[in-house]
Design a protein around this motif. Structure first.
Motif, PDB file in Angstrom:
ATOM      1  N   VAL A   1      -1.132  22.590  -1.492  1.00 41.52           N
ATOM      2  CA  VAL A   1      -2.563  22.460  -1.795  1.00 41.52           C
ATOM      3  C   VAL A   1      -3.213  21.316  -1.016  1.00 41.52           C
ATOM      4  CG1 VAL A   1      -2.378  23.517  -4.072  1.00 41.52           C
ATOM      5  CG2 VAL A   1      -2.071  21.046  -3.838  1.00 41.52           C
ATOM      6  N   ALA A   2      -2.409  20.479  -0.379  1.00 43.63           N
ATOM      7  CA  ALA A   2      -2.954  19.381   0.429  1.00 43.63           C
ATOM      8  C   ALA A   2      -2.117  19.251   1.700  1.00 43.63           C
ATOM      9  CB  ALA A   2      -2.962  18.078  -0.367  1.00 43.63           C
ATOM     10  N   PRO A   3      -2.213  20.239   2.615  1.00 43.78           N
ATOM     11  CA  PRO A   3      -1.352  20.256   3.802  1.00 43.78           C
ATOM     12  C   PRO A   3      -1.587  19.079   4.738  1.00 43.78           C
ATOM     13  CG  PRO A   3      -3.100  21.905   3.984  1.00 43.78           C
ATOM     14  CD  PRO A   3      -3.140  21.385   2.587  1.00 43.78           C
ATOM     15  N   GLU A   4      -2.734  18.414   4.601  1.00 35.79           N
ATOM     16  CA  GLU A   4      -3.031  17.272   5.461  1.00 35.79           C
ATOM     17  C   GLU A   4      -2.246  16.024   5.062  1.00 35.79           C
ATOM     18  OE1 GLU A   4      -5.697  16.987   1.925  1.00 35.79           O
ATOM     19  OE2 GLU A   4      -4.986  18.594   3.233  1.00 35.79           O
ATOM     20  N   ARG A   5      -1.578  16.063   3.934  1.00 36.99           N
ATOM     21  CA  ARG A   5      -0.762  14.937   3.496  1.00 36.99           C
ATOM     22  C   ARG A   5       0.657  15.100   4.024  1.00 36.99           C
ATOM     23  NH1 ARG A   5      -2.331  13.995  -2.924  1.00 36.99           N
ATOM     24  NH2 ARG A   5      -4.576  13.592  -2.612  1.00 36.99           N
ATOM     25  N   LYS A   6       1.004  14.276   4.996  1.00 41.54           N
ATOM     26  CA  LYS A   6       2.360  14.299   5.556  1.00 41.54           C
ATOM     27  C   LYS A   6       3.178  13.087   5.116  1.00 41.54           C
ATOM     28  CE  LYS A   6       1.768  18.053   8.082  1.00 41.54           C
ATOM     29  NZ  LYS A   6       0.324  18.283   7.912  1.00 41.54           N
ATOM     30  N   LEU A   7       2.528  11.930   5.021  1.00 44.86           N
ATOM     31  CA  LEU A   7       3.188  10.710   4.571  1.00 44.86           C
ATOM     32  C   LEU A   7       2.373  10.077   3.450  1.00 44.86           C
ATOM     33  CD1 LEU A   7       4.295   8.860   7.853  1.00 44.86           C
ATOM     34  CD2 LEU A   7       5.783  10.032   6.223  1.00 44.86           C
ATOM     35  N   THR A   8       3.080   9.482   2.503  1.00 48.24           N
ATOM     36  CA  THR A   8       2.471   8.741   1.402  1.00 48.24           C
ATOM     37  C   THR A   8       2.865   7.275   1.529  1.00 48.24           C
ATOM     38  OG1 THR A   8       2.608  10.652  -0.081  1.00 48.24           O
ATOM     39  CG2 THR A   8       2.365   8.489  -1.109  1.00 48.24           C
ATOM     40  N   THR A   9       1.898   6.374   1.353  1.00 47.20           N
ATOM     41  CA  THR A   9       2.212   4.943   1.294  1.00 47.20           C
ATOM     42  C   THR A   9       1.741   4.401  -0.051  1.00 47.20           C
ATOM     43  OG1 THR A   9       0.123   4.439   2.462  1.00 47.20           O
ATOM     44  CG2 THR A   9       2.115   4.541   3.779  1.00 47.20           C
ATOM     45  N   VAL A  10       2.614   3.629  -0.687  1.00 43.84           N
ATOM     46  CA  VAL A  10       2.303   3.007  -1.972  1.00 43.84           C
ATOM     47  C   VAL A  10       2.605   1.521  -1.863  1.00 43.84           C
ATOM     48  CG1 VAL A  10       2.771   2.958  -4.450  1.00 43.84           C
ATOM     49  CG2 VAL A  10       2.917   5.129  -3.202  1.00 43.84           C
ATOM     50  N   LEU A  11       1.568   0.701  -1.995  1.00 45.53           N
ATOM     51  CA  LEU A  11       1.714  -0.749  -1.975  1.00 45.53           C
ATOM     52  C   LEU A  11       1.647  -1.254  -3.415  1.00 45.53           C
ATOM     53  CD1 LEU A  11       0.081  -3.681  -2.015  1.00 45.53           C
ATOM     54  CD2 LEU A  11       1.938  -3.390  -0.386  1.00 45.53           C
ATOM     55  N   PHE A  12       2.648  -1.987  -3.838  1.00 45.36           N
ATOM     56  CA  PHE A  12       2.682  -2.500  -5.204  1.00 45.36           C
ATOM     57  C   PHE A  12       2.001  -3.868  -5.254  1.00 45.36           C
ATOM     58  CE2 PHE A  12       6.359   0.276  -4.631  1.00 45.36           C
ATOM     59  CZ  PHE A  12       6.112   1.205  -5.633  1.00 45.36           C
ATOM     60  N   ALA A  13       0.949  -3.962  -6.063  1.00 45.91           N
ATOM     61  CA  ALA A  13       0.205  -5.215  -6.165  1.00 45.91           C
ATOM     62  C   ALA A  13       0.662  -6.057  -7.351  1.00 45.91           C
ATOM     63  CB  ALA A  13      -1.298  -4.935  -6.281  1.00 45.91           C
ATOM     64  N   THR A  14       1.374  -5.448  -8.301  1.00 46.64           N
ATOM     65  CA  THR A  14       1.979  -6.180  -9.419  1.00 46.64           C
ATOM     66  C   THR A  14       3.449  -5.811  -9.504  1.00 46.64           C
ATOM     67  OG1 THR A  14       1.274  -4.469 -10.988  1.00 46.64           O
ATOM     68  CG2 THR A  14      -0.174  -6.374 -10.727  1.00 46.64           C
ATOM     69  N   SER A  15       4.224  -6.609 -10.245  1.00 49.77           N
ATOM     70  CA  SER A  15       5.677  -6.489 -10.246  1.00 49.77           C
ATOM     71  C   SER A  15       6.225  -5.989 -11.576  1.00 49.77           C
ATOM     72  CB  SER A  15       6.323  -7.860  -9.973  1.00 49.77           C
ATOM     73  OG  SER A  15       6.122  -8.282  -8.650  1.00 49.77           O
ATOM     74  N   TYR A  16       7.289  -5.189 -11.483  1.00 55.54           N
ATOM     75  CA  TYR A  16       8.076  -4.854 -12.665  1.00 55.54           C
ATOM     76  C   TYR A  16       8.780  -6.107 -13.147  1.00 55.54           C
ATOM     77  CZ  TYR A  16      11.710  -2.796 -15.587  1.00 55.54           C
ATOM     78  OH  TYR A  16      12.536  -2.490 -16.637  1.00 55.54           O
ATOM     79  N   SER A  17       8.789  -6.302 -14.457  1.00 55.95           N
ATOM     80  CA  SER A  17       9.481  -7.448 -15.029  1.00 55.95           C
ATOM     81  C   SER A  17       9.944  -7.094 -16.435  1.00 55.95           C
ATOM     82  CB  SER A  17       8.559  -8.673 -15.075  1.00 55.95           C
ATOM     83  OG  SER A  17       9.199  -9.766 -15.704  1.00 55.95           O
ATOM     84  N   GLU A  18      11.174  -7.453 -16.767  1.00 65.72           N
ATOM     85  CA  GLU A  18      11.671  -7.221 -18.123  1.00 65.72           C
ATOM     86  C   GLU A  18      10.911  -8.069 -19.132  1.00 65.72           C
ATOM     87  OE1 GLU A  18      13.742  -5.001 -19.066  1.00 65.72           O
ATOM     88  OE2 GLU A  18      14.559  -4.308 -17.154  1.00 65.72           O
ATOM     89  N   THR A  19      10.465  -9.240 -18.687  1.00 66.20           N
ATOM     90  CA  THR A  19       9.700 -10.145 -19.547  1.00 66.20           C
ATOM     91  C   THR A  19       8.335 -10.386 -18.920  1.00 66.20           C
ATOM     92  OG1 THR A  19      11.742 -11.256 -20.226  1.00 66.20           O
ATOM     93  CG2 THR A  19       9.669 -12.394 -20.678  1.00 66.20           C
ATOM     94  N   LEU A  20       7.273  -9.997 -19.622  1.00 69.19           N
ATOM     95  CA  LEU A  20       5.938 -10.164 -19.067  1.00 69.19           C
ATOM     96  C   LEU A  20       5.592 -11.641 -18.933  1.00 69.19           C
ATOM     97  CD1 LEU A  20       3.760  -7.429 -20.807  1.00 69.19           C
ATOM     98  CD2 LEU A  20       5.043  -7.327 -18.679  1.00 69.19           C
TER      99      LEU A  20
END
Length: 242
Positions: free
Chosen positions: A159-178
């Motif tokens: 449904v979106a053939p123009e999408r060949k690559l995806t980029t995801v930049l994480f601006a916050t971090s996973y943490s067990e303790t907030l």
């Protein structure tokens, strides 16, 4: 379990039943790479990340994220489906958008070399916000799954053939303790059909500043697990390429 897996890189395997489906965009990177996705460490620097987080955190101009649905006519109709995802979308301020894009240009040759592709055009950057309870079920970025009566995947329709690559930049971090608004728990990024040598599903617990790049096709279907606590913010783009 290993006999049901296909090795697609030095350390990553793919579920055989997905590999054998008729998928229109069936691109896979070189099997001689360590992984079929690329992680760029510290794409954004520690002093830059708060600029992006604070800008979105105080913004009340959110758009509720939609999912791709295909009508009988073949027209793609994005719509809000809360059972599928609970995400807010923001546009970046002009100066932050400029900073992100200039940084992307620096890394673009590395991305193109890794995937042996030439990026032709990219979407605008979306800031995707996941607050407590936010999630996104399993999905492919360029296609919708076709299911049988038992909800087994039997194919995909692009449904979106123009999408060949995806980029995801994480601006916050996973943490067990907030610690603050720059951390969250839950919210893991899972690649549903990618496995390690022992057959474990590839699960990423993101670190702020890092970017992951992967093909947008169904082999790289993924989900965002429900955010238990905190604030998960990513900057996402999709790229056409030849």
């Amino acid at each position: 379990m290993r006999f049901t897996l296909i090795q697609i890189s030095e350390s990553i395997f793919l579920d055989e039943y997905i590999y054998n489906l008729d998928i229109q965009n069936n691109y896979l990177p070189s099997p001689y790479k360590a992984t079929p996705f690329l992680i760029i460490k510290d794409f954004l620097k520690a002093n830059e990340l708060p600029l992006f987080v604070n800008s979105v955190y105080k913004d009340d101009e959110a758009e509720i994220a939609k999912v791709k649905t295909e009508l009988i006519s073949g027209v793609v109709n994005p719509k809000v489906v809360k059972e599928y995802r609970d995400t807010n979308i923001y546009s970046l301020d002009e100066h932050l958008d400029s900073l992100y894009k200039s940084r992307f240009i620096e890394y673009q040759p590395i991305i193109e070399d890794y995937f042996n592709l030439a990026i032709t055009i990219s979407t605008e950057v979306q800031a995707l916000e996941y607050k407590k309870g936010g999630f996104y079920i399993q999905h492919s970025d360029d296609a919708n799954a076709l299911l049988d009566k038992e909800n087994n995947i039997v194919g995909y329709t692009t449904v979106a053939p123009e999408r060949k690559l995806t980029t995801v930049l994480f601006a916050t971090s996973y943490s067990e303790t907030l610690k603050d608004k720059f951390t969250f728990n839950g919210g893991e990024l899972i690649f549903n059909f990618l496995k390690d040598y022992d057959g474990n599903t590839i699960t990423l617990k993101p670190k702020a500043g890092d970017m992951i790049v992967f093909p947008s096709n169904p082999y790289f279907s993924h989900e965002v697990k429900e955010v238990k606590e905190g604030y998960r913010l990513t900057l996402v783009q999709w790229h056409n390429a030849i």
